[in-house]
Design a protein around this motif. Structure first.
Motif, short mmCIF file in Angstrom:
data_model
loop_
_atom_site.label_atom_id
_atom_site.label_comp_id
_atom_site.label_asym_id
_atom_site.label_seq_id
_atom_site.Cartn_x
_atom_site.Cartn_y
_atom_site.Cartn_z
N SER A 83 0.84 -1.21 0.00
CA SER A 83 0.00 0.00 0.00
C SER A 83 0.87 1.25 0.00
N GLY A 84 1.98 1.21 -0.70
CA GLY A 84 2.88 2.36 -0.74
C GLY A 84 3.47 2.63 0.63
N LEU A 85 3.45 3.91 1.04
CA LEU A 85 4.04 4.28 2.34
C LEU A 85 2.96 4.37 3.43
N GLU A 86 1.75 3.92 3.11
CA GLU A 86 0.68 3.95 4.10
C GLU A 86 1.11 3.25 5.38
N LYS A 87 0.74 3.80 6.52
CA LYS A 87 1.02 3.26 7.86
C LYS A 87 2.50 3.41 8.25
N TRP A 88 3.29 4.04 7.41
CA TRP A 88 4.67 4.35 7.77
C TRP A 88 4.75 5.86 8.00
N ASP A 89 5.43 6.25 9.07
CA ASP A 89 5.58 7.66 9.42
C ASP A 89 6.92 8.15 8.87
N VAL A 90 6.86 9.04 7.89
CA VAL A 90 8.07 9.56 7.27
C VAL A 90 8.37 10.93 7.85
N GLN A 91 9.54 11.07 8.44
CA GLN A 91 9.85 12.30 9.19
C GLN A 91 11.10 12.99 8.70
N GLY A 92 11.07 14.30 8.85
CA GLY A 92 12.27 15.14 8.88
C GLY A 92 13.12 15.12 7.62
N ALA A 93 12.56 14.74 6.50
CA ALA A 93 13.38 14.74 5.29
C ALA A 93 12.48 15.01 4.11
N PRO A 94 13.04 15.50 3.05
CA PRO A 94 12.22 15.59 1.84
C PRO A 94 11.64 14.22 1.52
N GLY A 95 10.41 14.19 1.09
CA GLY A 95 9.76 12.91 0.82
C GLY A 95 10.51 12.07 -0.19
N ALA A 96 11.37 12.72 -0.95
CA ALA A 96 12.08 11.99 -2.01
C ALA A 96 13.05 10.96 -1.46
N ALA A 97 13.37 11.01 -0.16
CA ALA A 97 14.30 10.04 0.40
C ALA A 97 13.70 8.64 0.43
N PHE A 98 12.38 8.54 0.46
CA PHE A 98 11.71 7.24 0.55
C PHE A 98 10.64 7.17 -0.52
N GLU A 99 10.65 6.10 -1.30
CA GLU A 99 9.54 5.90 -2.22
C GLU A 99 9.30 4.41 -2.40
N THR A 100 8.11 4.07 -2.85
CA THR A 100 7.81 2.67 -3.12
C THR A 100 7.73 2.50 -4.63
N LEU A 101 8.37 1.43 -5.10
CA LEU A 101 8.53 1.21 -6.53
C LEU A 101 8.34 -0.26 -6.87
N LYS A 102 7.92 -0.50 -8.09
CA LYS A 102 7.84 -1.88 -8.58
C LYS A 102 9.23 -2.51 -8.62
N GLU A 103 10.22 -1.74 -9.09
CA GLU A 103 11.56 -2.32 -9.20
C GLU A 103 12.26 -2.48 -7.85
N ALA A 104 11.63 -1.97 -6.79
CA ALA A 104 12.19 -2.19 -5.45
C ALA A 104 11.51 -3.36 -4.74
N ALA A 105 10.65 -4.09 -5.46
CA ALA A 105 9.91 -5.19 -4.84
C ALA A 105 10.69 -6.50 -4.93
N SER A 106 10.75 -7.23 -3.84
CA SER A 106 11.26 -8.60 -3.93
C SER A 106 10.13 -9.60 -3.73
N ILE A 107 9.03 -9.16 -3.13
CA ILE A 107 7.82 -9.96 -3.02
C ILE A 107 6.66 -9.01 -3.29
N GLY A 108 5.67 -9.47 -4.03
CA GLY A 108 4.52 -8.62 -4.32
C GLY A 108 4.82 -7.61 -5.40
N GLU A 109 4.04 -6.51 -5.40
CA GLU A 109 4.12 -5.53 -6.49
C GLU A 109 5.01 -4.34 -6.18
N LEU A 110 5.21 -4.04 -4.89
CA LEU A 110 5.97 -2.84 -4.52
C LEU A 110 6.97 -3.15 -3.41
N GLY A 111 8.06 -2.39 -3.40
CA GLY A 111 9.02 -2.45 -2.31
C GLY A 111 9.48 -1.04 -1.98
#
Ligand SMILES: [Ca+2]
Length: 434
Positions: free
Chosen positions: A31-59
């Motif tokens: 579900s992307g970054l849902e339920k994760w609290d992202v703090q103190g940095a530009p949002g660009a530091a964390f993203e969910t991507l298909k190519e970052a997945a090792s199980i399922g559709e996103l990592g």
């Protein structure tokens, strides 16, 4: 593994989306970054991507975008009881072309939601570590003991270093530490997790890539007592030939001195038939403490062992080995020098890609026949599922010691890989192709 966890008296946790209790929410970033609290940095530091997945559709992709690295993300909180141990299992790797480093840790919180100081860990475990981007995926496990006053625990991830690079995470699990398996019963061949993994693989078998080329790397062949072939080696070779699956087998050269005619004919026939590549697995496979045959020993001794093995092979077998894999997979700078001077060897199995000694290096494999010292189909499948799309790997085992149940685990791997259209190849098939 689906299970119900009873926490406290009569409180049953049944989470949405299945009966996986005792884990954080959105642990695989589906579900992307849902339920994760992202703090103190530009949002660009964390993203969910298909190519970052090792199980399922996103990592999760964690990017280091500044120096010093900024930002932190924290999972949902899991209720805990002080004194109990909790483990954090996760997979990491990927990251794209430039690997970076991020930290991952278990953090406990008190009843006011304040983070508690760094916790103690059970023996042999850590509560925090760092993960680096890579061309493959690896599973790892942290553990910590909930301190006095702890009410909840969460997973915390921070970019560390490697500006411009990234590291990926997926398939995170934070849960109460399960009871230790005794290791005496054979691993299952039909567990619920095996079925889950097969279903997951079925959805996207190779992530758009070709099926893998697989080296079956079997170590430590020597003549049986009396000089012939042990039933264990005979069985694995008979099976592989019936399945038309190529094997590669490392011979400990010194023991050829005690081989009989049956042993040499067996090796020669399999070599001539193209069923097995026999490779150089050292002269004596000896170790004295931290000193291994090809690690920590002087250059002259390593050189002697390297050349003497092939001289004996030529005398006894009529051919020389062209692939080398060190005992214990342990090598050093002297080994690099010895190999660079050796004209017989063309492929270095589990060698050092940064110092290839002029050889084609088969890197250490993220997928193995043996896990914790024995063939384990579920562990193999776990690693295979996370690493789908990898072009090739060399999976290691020690077939001379396999009892019936261990052999069954190996057979399940060969059957599974053939169902995935994997191609079994020799180490020497990679020569000159790096
Ligand atoms: Ca995922």
């Amino acid at each position: 593994m689906k299970r119900l966890a009873v926490v406290g008296v009569g409180v049953l946790f049944v989470l949405a989306g299945g009966l996986i209790a005792g884990n954080i929410e959105n642990p695989g970033f589906e579900s992307g970054l849902e339920k994760w609290d992202v703090q103190g940095a530009p949002g660009a530091a964390f993203e969910t991507l298909k190519e970052a997945a090792s199980i399922g559709e996103l990592g999760l992709r964690v990017k280091v975008i500044s120096t010093p690295a900024a930002g932190m993300m924290t999972s949902s909180q899991l209720p805990v009881e002080p004194g109990k141990s909790y483990r954090l299992a996760y997979w990491f790797g990927g990251g794209g072309p430039t690997p970076a480093v991020a930290s991952i840790e278990i953090v406990f919180f008190d009843e006011k939601g304040a983070a508690l100081p760094a916790p103690q860990s059970p023996a042999g475990k850590k509560a925090r570590t760092v993960a680096t981007g890579s061309s493959s995926w690896a599973g790892y496990e942290l553990a910590a003991i909930a301190p006095v006053g702890a009410k909840t625990a969460a997973v915390c991830i921070k970019p560390m270093n490697g500006q411009g690079g990234a590291v990926d995470f997926d398939d995170i699990r934070l849960e109460e530490m399960p009871a230790q398996s005794t290791g005496s019963t054979p691993p299952p061949l039909d567990s619920p997790r095996i079925q889950e993994l097969k279903d997951e693989i079925q959805k996207n078998p190779t992530r758009g890539k070709q099926p893998p080329k697989v080296v079956i790397k079997l170590d430590d062949l020597k003549p049986a007592q009396g000089g012939g072939i042990s039933p264990q080696w005979q069985r694995v070779v008979d099976y592989a030939r019936a399945k038309n699956a190529k094997l590669s087998i490392g011979i400990i050269a010194q023991f050829m001195e005690s081989g009989n005619a049956e042993f040499f004919k067996w090796v020669q026939d399999l070599n001539a038939a193209g069923s097995v590549e026999f490779w150089h697995h050292g002269w004596d496979h000896a170790a004295e403490g931290n000193l291994k045959e090809f690690s920590g020993q002087p250059y002259e001794r390593q050189k002697d062992h390297m050349t003497r093995a092939n001289a004996l092979a030529k005398e006894k077998l009529g051919f020389v080995f062209t692939s080398f894999g060190a005992p214990f997979n342990a090598t050093d700078a002297s080994t690099v020098k010895v190999l660079s001077e050796d004209s017989d060897i063309t492929v270095w199995i589990y060698g050092d890609p940064r110092n290839p000694a002029g050889k084609t290096v088969l890197p250490p494999s993220p997928v193995m026949i043996e896990t914790r010292g024995r063939p384990d189909f579920e562990a193999f499948l776990e690693a295979y599922a996370h690493n789908r799309g990898i072009g090739s790997f060399a999976m290691q085992g020690h077939a001379g010691g396999w009892k019936d149940d261990a052999f069954d685990q190996f057979r399940a791997m060969v059957d599974f890989l053939q169902s995935q259209n994997a191609e079994f190849v020799f180490p020497r098939d990679f020569a000159g192709k790096d």
